[in-house]
Scaffold this motif. Structure first.
Motif, PDB file in Angstrom:
ATOM      1  N   CYS A 109       0.832  -1.202   0.000  1.00  0.00           N
ATOM      2  CA  CYS A 109       0.000   0.000   0.000  1.00  0.00           C
ATOM      3  C   CYS A 109       0.867   1.253   0.000  1.00  0.00           C
ATOM      4  O   CYS A 109       1.843   1.347   0.755  1.00  0.00           O
ATOM      5  N   ALA A 110       0.499   2.201  -0.831  1.00  0.00           N
ATOM      6  CA  ALA A 110       1.177   3.497  -0.828  1.00  0.00           C
ATOM      7  C   ALA A 110       0.856   4.219   0.483  1.00  0.00           C
ATOM      8  O   ALA A 110      -0.240   4.086   1.032  1.00  0.00           O
ATOM      9  N   TYR A 111       1.798   4.995   0.945  1.00  0.00           N
ATOM     10  CA  TYR A 111       1.678   5.682   2.231  1.00  0.00           C
ATOM     11  C   TYR A 111       0.831   6.942   2.136  1.00  0.00           C
ATOM     12  O   TYR A 111       0.084   7.273   3.055  1.00  0.00           O
ATOM     13  N   LEU A 112       0.945   7.647   1.001  1.00  0.00           N
ATOM     14  CA  LEU A 112       0.310   8.953   0.852  1.00  0.00           C
ATOM     15  C   LEU A 112      -0.260   9.100  -0.552  1.00  0.00           C
ATOM     16  O   LEU A 112       0.383   8.726  -1.534  1.00  0.00           O
ATOM     17  N   LEU A 113      -1.483   9.651  -0.633  1.00  0.00           N
ATOM     18  CA  LEU A 113      -2.158   9.914  -1.896  1.00  0.00           C
ATOM     19  C   LEU A 113      -2.554  11.382  -1.949  1.00  0.00           C
ATOM     20  O   LEU A 113      -2.750  12.019  -0.910  1.00  0.00           O
ATOM     21  N   ASP A 114      -2.711  11.906  -3.159  1.00  0.00           N
ATOM     22  CA  ASP A 114      -3.302  13.240  -3.245  1.00  0.00           C
ATOM     23  C   ASP A 114      -4.822  13.105  -3.175  1.00  0.00           C
ATOM     24  O   ASP A 114      -5.361  11.997  -3.012  1.00  0.00           O
ATOM     25  N   ASP A 135      -0.546  -0.493   5.307  1.00  0.00           N
ATOM     26  CA  ASP A 135      -1.168  -1.760   4.909  1.00  0.00           C
ATOM     27  C   ASP A 135      -2.048  -2.296   6.038  1.00  0.00           C
ATOM     28  O   ASP A 135      -3.158  -2.791   5.798  1.00  0.00           O
ATOM     29  N   CYS A 136      -1.546  -2.190   7.262  1.00  0.00           N
ATOM     30  CA  CYS A 136      -2.314  -2.698   8.417  1.00  0.00           C
ATOM     31  C   CYS A 136      -3.684  -2.048   8.505  1.00  0.00           C
ATOM     32  O   CYS A 136      -4.697  -2.726   8.706  1.00  0.00           O
ATOM     33  N   PHE A 137      -3.719  -0.731   8.339  1.00  0.00           N
ATOM     34  CA  PHE A 137      -4.996  -0.047   8.518  1.00  0.00           C
ATOM     35  C   PHE A 137      -5.937  -0.233   7.339  1.00  0.00           C
ATOM     36  O   PHE A 137      -7.159  -0.197   7.512  1.00  0.00           O
ATOM     37  N   VAL A 138      -5.385  -0.456   6.160  1.00  0.00           N
ATOM     38  CA  VAL A 138      -6.250  -0.820   5.036  1.00  0.00           C
ATOM     39  C   VAL A 138      -6.885  -2.188   5.299  1.00  0.00           C
ATOM     40  O   VAL A 138      -8.091  -2.381   5.087  1.00  0.00           O
ATOM     41  N   ILE A 139      -6.097  -3.136   5.783  1.00  0.00           N
ATOM     42  CA  ILE A 139      -6.639  -4.470   6.112  1.00  0.00           C
ATOM     43  C   ILE A 139      -7.712  -4.362   7.185  1.00  0.00           C
ATOM     44  O   ILE A 139      -8.777  -4.990   7.091  1.00  0.00           O
ATOM     45  N   LEU A 140      -7.463  -3.562   8.213  1.00  0.00           N
ATOM     46  CA  LEU A 140      -8.457  -3.387   9.276  1.00  0.00           C
ATOM     47  C   LEU A 140      -9.757  -2.805   8.723  1.00  0.00           C
ATOM     48  O   LEU A 140     -10.851  -3.272   9.065  1.00  0.00           O
ATOM     49  N   GLY A 141      -9.636  -1.794   7.889  1.00  0.00           N
ATOM     50  CA  GLY A 141     -10.832  -1.189   7.314  1.00  0.00           C
ATOM     51  C   GLY A 141     -11.595  -2.144   6.417  1.00  0.00           C
ATOM     52  O   GLY A 141     -12.820  -2.286   6.518  1.00  0.00           O
ATOM     53  N   PHE A 142     -10.864  -2.831   5.521  1.00  0.00           N
ATOM     54  CA  PHE A 142     -11.496  -3.781   4.614  1.00  0.00           C
ATOM     55  C   PHE A 142     -12.157  -4.924   5.395  1.00  0.00           C
ATOM     56  O   PHE A 142     -13.261  -5.366   5.052  1.00  0.00           O
ATOM     57  N   SER A 143     -11.496  -5.402   6.438  1.00  0.00           N
ATOM     58  CA  SER A 143     -12.037  -6.517   7.222  1.00  0.00           C
ATOM     59  C   SER A 143     -13.358  -6.144   7.877  1.00  0.00           C
ATOM     60  O   SER A 143     -14.326  -6.911   7.839  1.00  0.00           O
ATOM     61  N   GLU A 144     -13.380  -4.967   8.490  1.00  0.00           N
ATOM     62  CA  GLU A 144     -14.604  -4.561   9.183  1.00  0.00           C
ATOM     63  C   GLU A 144     -15.737  -4.277   8.207  1.00  0.00           C
ATOM     64  O   GLU A 144     -16.886  -4.667   8.443  1.00  0.00           O
ATOM     65  N   TYR A 145     -15.428  -3.624   7.089  1.00  0.00           N
ATOM     66  CA  TYR A 145     -16.468  -3.371   6.096  1.00  0.00           C
ATOM     67  C   TYR A 145     -17.000  -4.687   5.532  1.00  0.00           C
ATOM     68  O   TYR A 145     -18.218  -4.859   5.361  1.00  0.00           O
ATOM     69  N   ALA A 146     -16.102  -5.626   5.253  1.00  0.00           N
ATOM     70  CA  ALA A 146     -16.524  -6.935   4.736  1.00  0.00           C
ATOM     71  C   ALA A 146     -17.394  -7.667   5.746  1.00  0.00           C
ATOM     72  O   ALA A 146     -18.392  -8.306   5.387  1.00  0.00           O
ATOM     73  N   ARG A 147     -17.017  -7.580   7.028  1.00  0.00           N
ATOM     74  CA  ARG A 147     -17.791  -8.251   8.077  1.00  0.00           C
ATOM     75  C   ARG A 147     -19.206  -7.687   8.173  1.00  0.00           C
ATOM     76  O   ARG A 147     -20.187  -8.437   8.238  1.00  0.00           O
ATOM     77  N   VAL A 148     -19.312  -6.377   8.152  1.00  0.00           N
ATOM     78  CA  VAL A 148     -20.611  -5.727   8.329  1.00  0.00           C
ATOM     79  C   VAL A 148     -21.504  -5.918   7.112  1.00  0.00           C
ATOM     80  O   VAL A 148     -22.718  -6.112   7.236  1.00  0.00           O
ATOM     81  N   THR A 149     -20.919  -5.886   5.914  1.00  0.00           N
ATOM     82  CA  THR A 149     -21.710  -5.951   4.682  1.00  0.00           C
ATOM     83  C   THR A 149     -21.758  -7.342   4.066  1.00  0.00           C
ATOM     84  O   THR A 149     -22.410  -7.546   3.043  1.00  0.00           O
ATOM     85  N   LYS A 150     -21.046  -8.308   4.672  1.00  0.00           N
ATOM     86  CA  LYS A 150     -20.954  -9.678   4.137  1.00  0.00           C
ATOM     87  C   LYS A 150     -20.352  -9.697   2.731  1.00  0.00           C
ATOM     88  O   LYS A 150     -20.792 -10.434   1.849  1.00  0.00           O
ATOM     89  N   ASP A 151     -19.333  -8.893   2.542  1.00  0.00           N
ATOM     90  CA  ASP A 151     -18.692  -8.739   1.239  1.00  0.00           C
ATOM     91  C   ASP A 151     -17.521  -9.725   1.141  1.00  0.00           C
ATOM     92  O   ASP A 151     -16.397  -9.435   1.572  1.00  0.00           O
ATOM     93  N   ASN A 152     -17.767 -10.884   0.571  1.00  0.00           N
ATOM     94  CA  ASN A 152     -16.733 -11.913   0.459  1.00  0.00           C
ATOM     95  C   ASN A 152     -15.581 -11.494  -0.452  1.00  0.00           C
ATOM     96  O   ASN A 152     -14.429 -11.855  -0.202  1.00  0.00           O
ATOM     97  N   ARG A 153     -15.891 -10.755  -1.490  1.00  0.00           N
ATOM     98  CA  ARG A 153     -14.841 -10.320  -2.410  1.00  0.00           C
ATOM     99  C   ARG A 153     -13.832  -9.428  -1.686  1.00  0.00           C
ATOM    100  O   ARG A 153     -12.613  -9.610  -1.819  1.00  0.00           O
TER     101      ARG A 153
END
Length: 420
Positions: A109-114, A135-153
């Protein structure tokens, strides 16, 4: 402002924390959402009044996804007043923004975006993937969103990022800006964040019935044991950094009370999930010792850093990290206090230990007399303070007003108190 609560009255405390979350914290961050491109603007002055930049640090964007997804989950349970769709729409657009822009060809994961999502170099000439914490915080965000929305992809994407990250860490190929750890040293932060990442990913895998759930359970338990086996001091404090050939330096002698306290509620969450009563009790010993070392008996509040005996750190600063420790040790910043609020309440919830209620009350009284912004039209907290509690305009790790610790711990406390 009168904020003192009777700790035994969990209904009043639940109402207080829910109100503060919904009136002071979440409205501020909902105003910072980038509805055009996705994500959230966080380069904001400490007083919350000025936008310094529209750049987007991945670290904060991943945290924001977690925050919005968990707020949606609480709304679905009837614990927050806004409909869950309010938060899910924002989380979904931030997930899309990250998926489209943040993951590089090498899987990092890139550290900084415009503002539009183009990667930027935070340190000129150093590249884009300069901190595995992004990378850690992207994984945390994706995991929680997937859990709440049942998004297997999206859950599979989180797993892919996790596998890549774990491999990089094991091979010693993951950088840790903005304060890199010297060669030959190990940081408690690595095992702490990986415990949190693995436990959150584990929860999502179990909720969605994924075949790799047991594997993540094993990882979570491994990180827990590594923390105690490697960083626990004889006095039940938690060492931040250990070095094979650098004993007696600022790095090896210092403690970060808020970090240790935060780490221990990660431990408690995994331990209670898997019936490890002894580890819960050990975590509480660390929480108590960290609070004892870190509490300012003169002005109140938790010091940012102390030495191993709870005094001012001393020595010759040879690294950026050591310079940070010496220059900012007596500041009072937002996140250790929000972490101490949740850790003490969780520990009491699990054990009934009255000392933890006393701790919670002490932190509660200081926190809500010090940090919340006095202007309700602005909201949030003035997050960075000097020893006396006066606002400072300083950078803590990233040049941002962080959207995570306060909201996360309030969301968790609302859930915990609602259980009772």
């Amino acid at each position: 402002m009168q904020t003192r609560m009777l700790p035994e009255n969990s209904a009043d405390l639940l109402a207080f924390y829910t109100q503060h979350l919904e009136q002071q914290i979440l409205p501020f961050w909902l105003k910072q959402v980038d509805h055009e491109h996705g994500g959230v603007f966080t380069c904001i002055s400490n007083d919350g009044r000025e936008h310094i930049s529209n750049d987007k640090f991945t670290w904060s964007q991943g945290r924001f996804v977690w925050m919005m997804a968990r707020a949606a989950a609480l709304s679905q349970k009837g614990l927050l007043s806004k409909p869950s769709s309010t938060y899910l729409k924002i989380a979904e657009k931030t997930v899309s923004f990250l998926e489209q822009n943040v993951i590089m060809e090498n899987g990092h994961c890139a550290y900084l975006l415009d503002a539009k999502g183009k990667p930027k170099e935070f340190l000129p000439g150093e590249g884009h993937d300069i901190s595995y914490f992004a990378d850690c915080f992207v994984i945390l965000g994706f995991s929680e969103y997937a859990r709440v929305t049942k998004d297997n992809r999206l859950l599979e994407k989180a797993l892919e990022l996790y596998d890549t990250l774990k491999c990089r860490l094991e091979m010693g190929q993951a950088r840790s800006e903005p304060y890199p750890i010297p060669e030959g040293c190990q940081a408690q932060a690595r095992f702490m964040i990986m415990l949190n990442v693995s436990q959150e990913l584990e929860a999502a895998l179990y909720d969605l019935g994924h075949l790799r759930a047991n594997e993540l359970t094993a990882d979570s338990l491994d990180y827990l044991e590594m923390l105690f086996g490697t960083f626990l001091a004889e006095d039940n404090s938690l060492k931040e950094i250990i070095c094979a050939d650098k004993r007696g330096t600022i790095l090896t002698n210092h403690r970060t009370p808020g970090h240790a306290i935060e780490c221990m509620w990660f431990v408690m969450e995994t331990a209670r999930q898997h019936g490890l009563k002894g580890r819960v009790e050990q975590a509480i010993k660390v929480v108590k010792r960290s609070f004892e070392l870190g509490w300012d008996s003169v002005h109140g509040g938790l010091f940012r850093f102390v030495d191993a005996h709870g005094k001012a750190p001393k020595g010759d600063a040879k690294t950026r990290f050591e310079q940070l420790i010496l220059e900012t040790w007596d500041t009072k910043i937002w996140w250790p206090h929000s972490e101490a609020l949740y850790a003490s309440m969780l520990g009491f919830h699990l054990t009934g230990d009255p000392e933890l209620l006393e701790m919670h009350q002490k932190v509660h009284d200081y926190t809500f007399a010090t940090f919340p912004h006095p202007d309700e039209k602005v909201g949030e907290w003035i997050q960075i303070r000097d020893r006396q509690g006066k606002p400072l305009e300083k950078v803590v790790a990233l040049p941002v007003k962080d959207p995570y610790h306060i909201a996360r711990n309030l969301l968790l406390m609302v859930e915990l108190l609602a259980e009772k």
